[in-house]
Write a protein that holds these residues in place. Sequence first.
Motif, PDB file in Angstrom:
ATOM      1  N   GLU A  45       0.988  -1.671   0.154  1.00 29.44           N
ATOM      2  CA  GLU A  45       0.197  -0.569   0.320  1.00 29.44           C
ATOM      3  C   GLU A  45       1.107   1.322   0.193  1.00 29.44           C
ATOM      4  O   GLU A  45       0.866   1.827  -0.618  1.00 29.44           O
ATOM      5  N   LYS A  46       1.550   0.771   0.664  1.00 31.02           N
ATOM      6  CA  LYS A  46       2.741   2.757   0.567  1.00 31.02           C
ATOM      7  C   LYS A  46       3.454   2.927  -0.472  1.00 31.02           C
ATOM      8  O   LYS A  46       3.866   3.324  -1.299  1.00 31.02           O
ATOM      9  N   GLN A  47       4.149   1.345  -0.903  1.00 34.44           N
ATOM     10  CA  GLN A  47       4.902   1.248  -2.459  1.00 34.44           C
ATOM     11  C   GLN A  47       4.334   1.703  -3.467  1.00 34.44           C
ATOM     12  O   GLN A  47       4.276   2.450  -4.217  1.00 34.44           O
ATOM     13  N   LYS A  48       3.519   1.390  -3.728  1.00 33.81           N
ATOM     14  CA  LYS A  48       2.542   0.458  -4.447  1.00 33.81           C
ATOM     15  C   LYS A  48       0.883   1.516  -4.578  1.00 33.81           C
ATOM     16  O   LYS A  48       0.724   1.768  -5.845  1.00 33.81           O
ATOM     17  N   GLY A  49       1.136   1.814  -3.910  1.00 38.56           N
ATOM     18  CA  GLY A  49      -0.755   2.662  -3.654  1.00 38.56           C
ATOM     19  C   GLY A  49      -1.355   1.442  -4.174  1.00 38.56           C
ATOM     20  O   GLY A  49      -2.465   2.124  -3.962  1.00 38.56           O
ATOM     21  N   ASP A 107      10.051  -1.534 -11.089  1.00 36.63           N
ATOM     22  CA  ASP A 107      10.067   0.823 -10.900  1.00 36.63           C
ATOM     23  C   ASP A 107      10.309   0.508 -12.296  1.00 36.63           C
ATOM     24  O   ASP A 107       9.580   1.586 -13.314  1.00 36.63           O
ATOM     25  N   TRP A 108      11.087  -0.893 -12.838  1.00 36.80           N
ATOM     26  CA  TRP A 108      11.561  -0.159 -14.803  1.00 36.80           C
ATOM     27  C   TRP A 108       9.803  -0.185 -15.795  1.00 36.80           C
ATOM     28  O   TRP A 108       9.626   0.752 -16.102  1.00 36.80           O
ATOM     29  N   PHE A 109       9.296  -1.437 -15.046  1.00 37.74           N
ATOM     30  CA  PHE A 109       7.676  -0.863 -15.859  1.00 37.74           C
ATOM     31  C   PHE A 109       7.225   0.299 -15.823  1.00 37.74           C
ATOM     32  O   PHE A 109       6.566   0.811 -16.477  1.00 37.74           O
ATOM     33  N   GLY A 193      14.606  -3.729   0.819  1.00 35.58           N
ATOM     34  CA  GLY A 193      13.739  -2.228   0.744  1.00 35.58           C
ATOM     35  C   GLY A 193      12.499  -2.122  -0.072  1.00 35.58           C
ATOM     36  O   GLY A 193      11.912  -0.795  -0.850  1.00 35.58           O
ATOM     37  N   THR A 194      11.993  -3.344  -1.071  1.00 34.35           N
ATOM     38  CA  THR A 194      11.340  -3.672  -2.065  1.00 34.35           C
ATOM     39  C   THR A 194      10.276  -4.953  -1.979  1.00 34.35           C
ATOM     40  O   THR A 194      10.663  -5.494  -1.909  1.00 34.35           O
ATOM     41  N   VAL A 195       9.252  -4.890  -2.479  1.00 30.82           N
ATOM     42  CA  VAL A 195       7.856  -6.052  -2.533  1.00 30.82           C
ATOM     43  C   VAL A 195       8.223  -6.508  -3.967  1.00 30.82           C
ATOM     44  O   VAL A 195       7.945  -7.308  -3.652  1.00 30.82           O
ATOM     45  N   VAL A 196       9.512  -6.083  -4.375  1.00 29.61           N
ATOM     46  CA  VAL A 196       9.256  -6.461  -5.905  1.00 29.61           C
ATOM     47  C   VAL A 196      10.392  -7.717  -5.707  1.00 29.61           C
ATOM     48  O   VAL A 196      10.546  -9.086  -5.965  1.00 29.61           O
TER      49      VAL A 196
END
Length: 471
Positions: A45-49, A107-109, A193-196
């Motif tokens: 929710e924080k990183q991708k909304g 983030d690339w996409f 530091g990322t959900v990816v």
Amino acid sequence: MVQTINQLLNDKAWARWTALVLIASMMFFGYMFVDVMSPIQALIEKQKGWGPDTFGTYAASEYLVNVFGFLIIAGVILDKMGVRFTGVLSASMMFIGALIKFIGITDWFAQTAFAEWLNSWWVDLPASAKMACFGFMLFGCGCEMAGTTVSKAIAKWFKGKEMALAMGLEMAIARVGVFAIFSISPIIANHFGTVVAPVAFCTVLLLIGLITFIVFTFMDKALDKQMGVTEEAADPEEEFKFSDLGKIFSSQVFWIVALLCVLYYSAIFPFQRYGANMLQCNLDGISAEAASNIFRWFPIGAAVITPFLGNFLDRKGKGATMLMGGALLLICCHLVFAFVLPATKSPVIAYSTIVLLGISFALVPAALWPSVPKIIDEKILGSAYCLIFWVQNIGLCFVPKLIGNLLASTNADNPAVIAAKAAGAEFIPYDYTVPLLVFASFGVLALLFAIYLKALDKKRGFGLEQPNIKQ
């Protein structure tokens, strides 16, 4: 004269248990991918909304294509093409779908023209969520097809042997996959530091799962050669016909089992999507990692007890009674989560209820899936499993979206939620009471169907209460 008895490959204990490990590995990695995002919902929710409604749409997408008929097609493919072809196909679909989902949340996409186009329509759903949903739909088709394929493969390799134990162990291995991902997904996400990162990790594991199933196909082909059959050439008397689907749909006991299945699983798998976040909200905003560390004991409780239940079912029976016990336990657990946990804020109650829910999740599947071969002809067993999964997927498709919408709507006027969103807080303290009551109501209906199934078994003699291994 001494008669020579040729021993088949599945008569050898090492061979059939090796086959089980190979096919269960595919499901182990598949179940890890299913819930890779569940314990990091707040971070997403924080990183991708992705709000609760978006997360619910994403969770529902896994089952969308299955609901609109894919699983019926999958059953036909399984019965006509066999477990080897169908297993490799399903494992490949799981991997490709996972790859698409991984790409979609990078983030690339987000910087591509395609992402910009995706953001131009249905603007309430971010491009990352649309791409993740598409990949999850393809993965879901493969995962559900794989589940039915594995069930038929186990029925083939363990017929007249430890079938319920084998199915129980396969489910236990899969449950350990859920335990593992609830344990490590937050750790990987926090480290990088990322959900990816956890999604990428599980995508690689799915490729390994595809390889393990390919190894199994060589063993299965050797067994068919010993039995003098091939997957491509069946006896015309035993060959699957589309008219056989009518026999399944017209079976009263099939519908009882299918409806019991969809009601029970609708209170389990959608709950898994929200379970860690629910614990955060009901335990005074503990960290996502701490909530995941509590919730992970749900699948491990099921994993530990399922093999023992399978062994008991093989030797003593009582399958219909186990279905009733599992449904009753499910109801009690969701009511505790709805009322007792918010009032007490007790980690002890949280842990104990999670473990009890895991025991419920052991009782029902351990009794349900080995019971299907007792009521369905073997030549249409694959289609029967797929049709049960199809009915199940209808619930699993719409219930996550329902829960997400309920969570959003019932918290629209919640002062704590409004204040947290206004402050841009990482954690939003949702009230989960209404969604949990919905889950409990599913359990009540499942219990009623389990009671009716036991009464029908007593009347018609399906043998659901009888042991699988005949003395």
